[in-house]
Each structure stands twice: as structure tokens, then as C-alpha cells.
Motif scaffolding. Structure first.
Motif, short mmCIF file in Angstrom:
data_model
loop_
_atom_site.label_atom_id
_atom_site.label_comp_id
_atom_site.label_asym_id
_atom_site.label_seq_id
_atom_site.Cartn_x
_atom_site.Cartn_y
_atom_site.Cartn_z
N THR A 46 26.10 -19.99 -24.33
CA THR A 46 27.50 -19.59 -24.50
C THR A 46 28.13 -20.41 -25.61
N ASP A 47 29.29 -19.96 -26.09
CA ASP A 47 30.10 -20.77 -26.99
C ASP A 47 30.75 -21.86 -26.14
N THR A 48 30.40 -23.10 -26.37
CA THR A 48 30.89 -24.19 -25.52
C THR A 48 32.41 -24.26 -25.52
N ALA A 49 33.04 -23.82 -26.60
CA ALA A 49 34.50 -23.82 -26.65
C ALA A 49 35.10 -22.92 -25.58
N ASP A 50 34.33 -21.95 -25.10
CA ASP A 50 34.76 -21.11 -23.99
C ASP A 50 34.37 -21.83 -22.70
N ALA A 51 35.27 -22.67 -22.22
CA ALA A 51 34.96 -23.55 -21.09
C ALA A 51 34.61 -22.77 -19.83
N VAL A 52 35.29 -21.67 -19.58
CA VAL A 52 35.05 -20.90 -18.35
C VAL A 52 33.66 -20.27 -18.38
N ALA A 53 33.34 -19.58 -19.49
CA ALA A 53 32.03 -18.92 -19.59
C ALA A 53 30.90 -19.94 -19.53
N THR A 54 31.11 -21.08 -20.16
CA THR A 54 30.06 -22.11 -20.17
C THR A 54 29.88 -22.71 -18.78
N ALA A 55 30.97 -22.99 -18.09
CA ALA A 55 30.88 -23.54 -16.73
C ALA A 55 30.17 -22.57 -15.80
N ILE A 56 30.46 -21.28 -15.95
CA ILE A 56 29.81 -20.27 -15.11
C ILE A 56 28.31 -20.25 -15.37
N GLN A 57 27.91 -20.31 -16.64
CA GLN A 57 26.48 -20.27 -16.94
C GLN A 57 25.78 -21.56 -16.49
N VAL A 58 26.43 -22.69 -16.64
CA VAL A 58 25.86 -23.95 -16.14
C VAL A 58 25.63 -23.86 -14.64
N PRO A 83 35.27 -31.83 -21.31
CA PRO A 83 35.87 -32.36 -20.08
C PRO A 83 36.34 -31.27 -19.12
N TYR A 84 36.81 -30.15 -19.66
CA TYR A 84 37.26 -29.05 -18.81
C TYR A 84 36.07 -28.35 -18.15
N ILE A 85 34.96 -28.25 -18.87
CA ILE A 85 33.74 -27.69 -18.26
C ILE A 85 33.31 -28.56 -17.09
N GLU A 87 35.14 -30.58 -15.35
CA GLU A 87 36.15 -30.47 -14.29
C GLU A 87 35.93 -29.21 -13.45
N GLN A 88 35.67 -28.08 -14.12
CA GLN A 88 35.44 -26.84 -13.39
C GLN A 88 34.18 -26.91 -12.54
N LEU A 89 33.14 -27.52 -13.08
CA LEU A 89 31.90 -27.67 -12.31
C LEU A 89 32.13 -28.53 -11.07
N ASP A 90 32.89 -29.60 -11.23
CA ASP A 90 33.17 -30.47 -10.09
C ASP A 90 33.94 -29.72 -9.01
N ARG A 91 34.88 -28.86 -9.43
CA ARG A 91 35.64 -28.08 -8.46
C ARG A 91 34.75 -27.10 -7.71
N MET A 92 33.68 -26.62 -8.38
CA MET A 92 32.76 -25.68 -7.76
C MET A 92 31.66 -26.39 -6.97
N GLY A 93 31.69 -27.72 -6.98
CA GLY A 93 30.67 -28.47 -6.26
C GLY A 93 29.33 -28.51 -6.97
N ILE A 94 29.33 -28.36 -8.29
CA ILE A 94 28.10 -28.39 -9.09
C ILE A 94 28.04 -29.73 -9.82
N ALA A 95 27.20 -30.62 -9.30
CA ALA A 95 27.15 -32.00 -9.84
C ALA A 95 26.09 -32.18 -10.91
N VAL A 96 25.47 -31.10 -11.37
CA VAL A 96 24.39 -31.21 -12.35
C VAL A 96 24.86 -31.97 -13.59
N CYS A 116 35.15 -36.40 -24.03
CA CYS A 116 33.90 -35.67 -24.15
C CYS A 116 32.73 -36.63 -23.95
N ALA A 117 32.79 -37.77 -24.62
CA ALA A 117 31.71 -38.75 -24.52
C ALA A 117 31.49 -39.21 -23.09
N GLN A 118 32.57 -39.33 -22.33
CA GLN A 118 32.46 -39.80 -20.94
C GLN A 118 32.04 -38.68 -19.99
N ALA A 119 32.43 -37.44 -20.28
CA ALA A 119 32.11 -36.33 -19.38
C ALA A 119 30.64 -35.94 -19.43
#
Length: 423
Positions: A46-58, A83-85, A87-96, A116-119
Motif C-alpha cells: 500500500t501507499d504508506t501515506a494512506d495510514a488506514v489502508a496500510t494498517a488494514i493490510q498490516v 505513528p498513526y499506522i 496507533e491504529q494497529l494498537d487499537r485493533m490489538g495487533i502488536a506485530v 516515526c523513528a520511535q514507532a
């Protein structure tokens, strides 16, 4: 039978001992190397700039079994999205853990976007794409210093198609002075290994612990990949990431990856793997995860999902019933594993047999934990089911698939449910 014959030794690959890295996000730590199992990695498209689409694919890749997921970080928009990706993963319980893939401008993006560096949990740096000469050395050092500051693991990933041209030219010049010059491909292989080892040494000198360094030297040819990694493994004890770069599409990419990775894994080489498949139109990105897991499971290195033994079919099985049932059961168990993995520890080791006729059907079914032998052409319309080696029942009628699925589900709950735990 020769009564004096000695039993044939049954061997399984013994993984080579390497330094053990920790790739973590919060309390979730994925150990890589050492005595840790060979890990499965994948990458989003996905285009990483699209945080929602990228989080879904992750999330999809992680639920399919990927233990590390790499994302492209190539510009300011993607760096801001990381960082938003997370954050969304954490909310979905995806700790990968997320791995940031950097080329050309990684030093600037990691510096300008500390969130970004920390996330990210790991950085992937390509020595051939960090710049040339002193500028490249400075930019490489800048990225390593940030990895040290934020306590991140780093994969130094050298690629056949983006090799450090200054290093390659220098080694080609030196080769021309040999009494018996090497072939150009041999020089290139040596340049790949040299680039990885020299970059790792430089990272350690800057302050990155050796245990937090992983190396990869990717090429697109099977024999070349085997040659590179055999030599690399002899010359270092860093954790190694395996994978053909640009493996290809469909059968070609699957077979090439399996051929190359299996040889190396059999020799104990490899701590993480990725199968870089080009998805067919409409094909899920998760296919590369499934292939990687199948390679490890087929070699007896790991178990991810219950395995299904099925016959290929012949003139005795003109009906497609057993093919349909095999696919239905395999798909059912892969989908169910999202919940089974949490509810029924050990279920991934279960063996299921779906056989098409009387020739090998009953025998294979008895060897499995649970098996069914379907009627072949002209056979009686009855399907005996074997559980733990014993005939348990015979299924009949138009809904054998549904009945057998219920039998599998009940077996899983009865056998593995005694160790059920809550997340």
C-alpha cells in the motif's frame, strides 16, 4: 529384510546459532536468531501515506501469520503516517513489530520525524542507497546513531540490483590485477558479502550492539542466493534474513523461493525469511505469508496451521468431491486459526487427511490425527472417518463436507480445549 541392517538416521535441520536480536513493540518482543524459531516476515504494498489502508493490510498479514511486517518509508507523507499506522494497529490489538524500509533519504526522515523513528521496531538500511563516499558514510552513521538512541534493531540489507558502485568498481579493479581473475559474477558475490560485513562493522563501531544487527544479501537467482548465504554464514554470526529479491509471480516465484530457502534452511542458515511474490491481479498479499509458512512447516522447522494430507487424484477418483472437500477443510482451518491459535494451544500440530479412494485412503487416514477416505469411482457411497488411528464413524449423504467439518471442529475442542487459556 536384512536383520543386520542399521536403521536409517532421521534428521531434521539444526538451526545455526547466531546472535539473538530483539525486535519489540511495547511488551511484545519477537526474538530473532539464537535459539529462536525461524521467523516469517512480509511487506505491505500500500501507499504508506494512506495510514488506514496500510494498517488494514498490516493487520491482514499479521493475522495470516507474519511476525514482522515491513513498510515503505520513502517521503515525508509516509514518515508522518507511521505513528498513526502504529496507533491504529494498537487499537485493533495487533502488536506485530513494524520495520521501516529506507532508501536514499532515510537519514533525513528519521531525523526530521522522531515519532516515526520511535514507532518503528526495526530499520532496514540498504548500504548501496545511502549515498556515495564520505556523504554516504555520514548518512549511514546518522541512521545508526538514531537506531542506538531509540534502541532499535537494524537490518543491513544489501541487494544485487543496488550494490555500492564504488565498492564494486574497486573490487573489479583489484580483480583485474589477479594472476587468474575471477569471473564477474564471483566478484559481485564477494562485493555483496563485503558490503554487508563492512557496514555491520561500521555500525558496531558507531555503537549499535552486534546482537541488534541482522544481515541480508539478496539476489534473484536460486544458485547465486545459496552461494552468497553459504559464504556469509561462514564469515559472521549475525542473524541472517533470507529471501530471493523479485522472486516472481505465482508458481515461478513460489518454486524458486522454496528451492533456494529450503537448501539454506536445511543447512541451518537463516533466522527470518520472506517470500517476495508478485501478487496476481486480485490475489491477496497474504499469499506470500502462506508460502513462507508452508516452507517452514513442510521442512518440520515450525508448525503454523494443521496440515492437510490429500491425494492428487487419478482415474479412480473422477469425482471432484475429495478436491472440493480438501480445499474447504484447508480454507476452514486457516480461517479458524485466528481464534484457534489463542483458544487451543498446540492445534497447529494437528494432521488431517482427506483421501479420494480405497487404495491409500484408509491407511493415510489412520496415520493422521483425523482422516476421511472418500469413495472413489464405482465405490460404495460411504466415507469412513478415522480418529487417532481408529475408525470412528462412516459419513453418508449429500453433506459429507459439512459433517466432516463438524467432526474436525469437535475433535479440536475435545483434544486441545483442555489447555484453553484466556488472552
Amino acid at each position: 529384510m536384512n536383520i543386520d541392517a542399521q536403521p536409517v538416521a532421521m534428521t531434521r535441520p539444526q538451526k545455526r546459532q547466531t546472535l539473538q536480536a530483539k525486535v519489540a513493540w511495547g511488551d511484545h518482543v519477537v526474538t530473532v536468531g539464537g535459539d529462536a524459531p525461524v521467523r516469517v516476515q512480509s511487506m505491505t504494498n500500500t501507499d504508506t501515506a494512506d495510514a488506514v489502508a496500510t494498517a488494514i493490510q498490516v493487520k491482514e498479514l499479521a493475522q495470516a501469520g507474519s511476525e514482522l511486517v515491513r513498510i515503505t518509508v520513502n517521503n515525508e507523507a509516509s514518515a508522518k503516517a507511521v505513528p498513526y499506522i502504529r496507533e491504529q494497529l494498537d487499537r485493533m490489538g495487533i502488536a506485530v513489530p513494524l520495520v521501516g524500509d529506507f532508501h536514499y533519504n532515510g537519514h533525513r526522515l528519521l531525523t526530521d520525524f522522531p515519532d516515526c523513528a520511535q514507532a518503528l521496531s526495526k530499520y532496514r538500511i540498504n548500504p548501496g542507497n545511502v549515498g556515495r563516499g564520505e556523504k554516504g558514510d555520514k548518512q549511514f552513521a546518522q541512521m545508526i546513531e538514531l537506531a542506538v538512541r531509540w534502541n532499535k534493531a537494524v537490518r543491513i540489507g544489501v541487494n544485487w540490483g543496488s550494490l555500492d558502485q564504488d565498492l564494486l568498481a574497486s573490487m573489479m579493479d583489484a580483480n583485474s590485477q589477479r594472476r587468474e581473475p575471477w569471473e564477474a559474477k564471483q566478484v559481485m558475490v564477494e562485493a555483496l558479502i563485503t558490503s554487508a560485513l563492512e557496514s555491520a562493522a561500521a555500525a558496531q563501531k558507531i555503537g549499535l550492539p552486534a546482537s541488534q544487527i541482522l544481515l541480508s544479501c539478496k539476489v534473484s537467482g536460486v544458485q547465486e542466493l545459496i552461494t552468497v548465504y553459504q559464504s556469509l554464514a561462514q564469515r559472521c554470526n549475525y542473524a541472517l534474513h533470507l529471501g530471493l529479491t523479485e522472486a516472481g509471480m505465482g508458481t515461478k516465484g513460489t518454486v524458486a523461493s522454496a528451492a533456494a530457502l529450503s537448501v539454506l534452511l536445511q543447512q541451518g542458515i537463516g533466522d527470518t525469511i520472506r517470500v517476495s511474490l508478485t501478487p496476481a491481479p486480485g490475489e491477496a498479499r497474504t499469499q506470500e505469508v502462506i508460502v513462507a509458512m508452508e516452507i517452514l512447516q513442510s521442512m518440520g522447522l515450525r508448525a503454523f496451521v494443521p496440515s492437510v494430507t490429500a491425494c492428487p487424484g487419478c482415474g479412480r477418483t473422477t469425482s471432484t468431491t475429495f478436491q472440493d472437500l480438501t480445499k474447504e477443510i484447508d480454507d476452514y482451518m486457516r480461517t479458524a486459526m485466528v481464534d484457534w491459535r489463542r483458544q487451543y494451544p498446540g492445534v497447529e500440530s494437528m494432521k488431517v487427511a482427506v483421501m479420494g479412494c480405497i487404495v491409500n485412503g484408509p491407511g493415510e487416514s489412520k496415520h493422521a490425527d483425523i482422516g476421511i477416505s472418500l469413495p472413489g469411482t464405482g465405490e460404495a457411497p460411504a466415507a469412513p472417518v478415522f480418529i487417532d488411528g481408529q475408525k470412528a464413524m462412516t459419513l453418508r449423504g449429500d453433506n459429507i463436507a459439512g459433517q466432516f467439518k463438524d467432526v474436525v471442529d469437535t475433535y479440536v475442542k475435545n483434544r486441545f480445549g483442555s489447555t484453553t487459556h484466556t488472552a
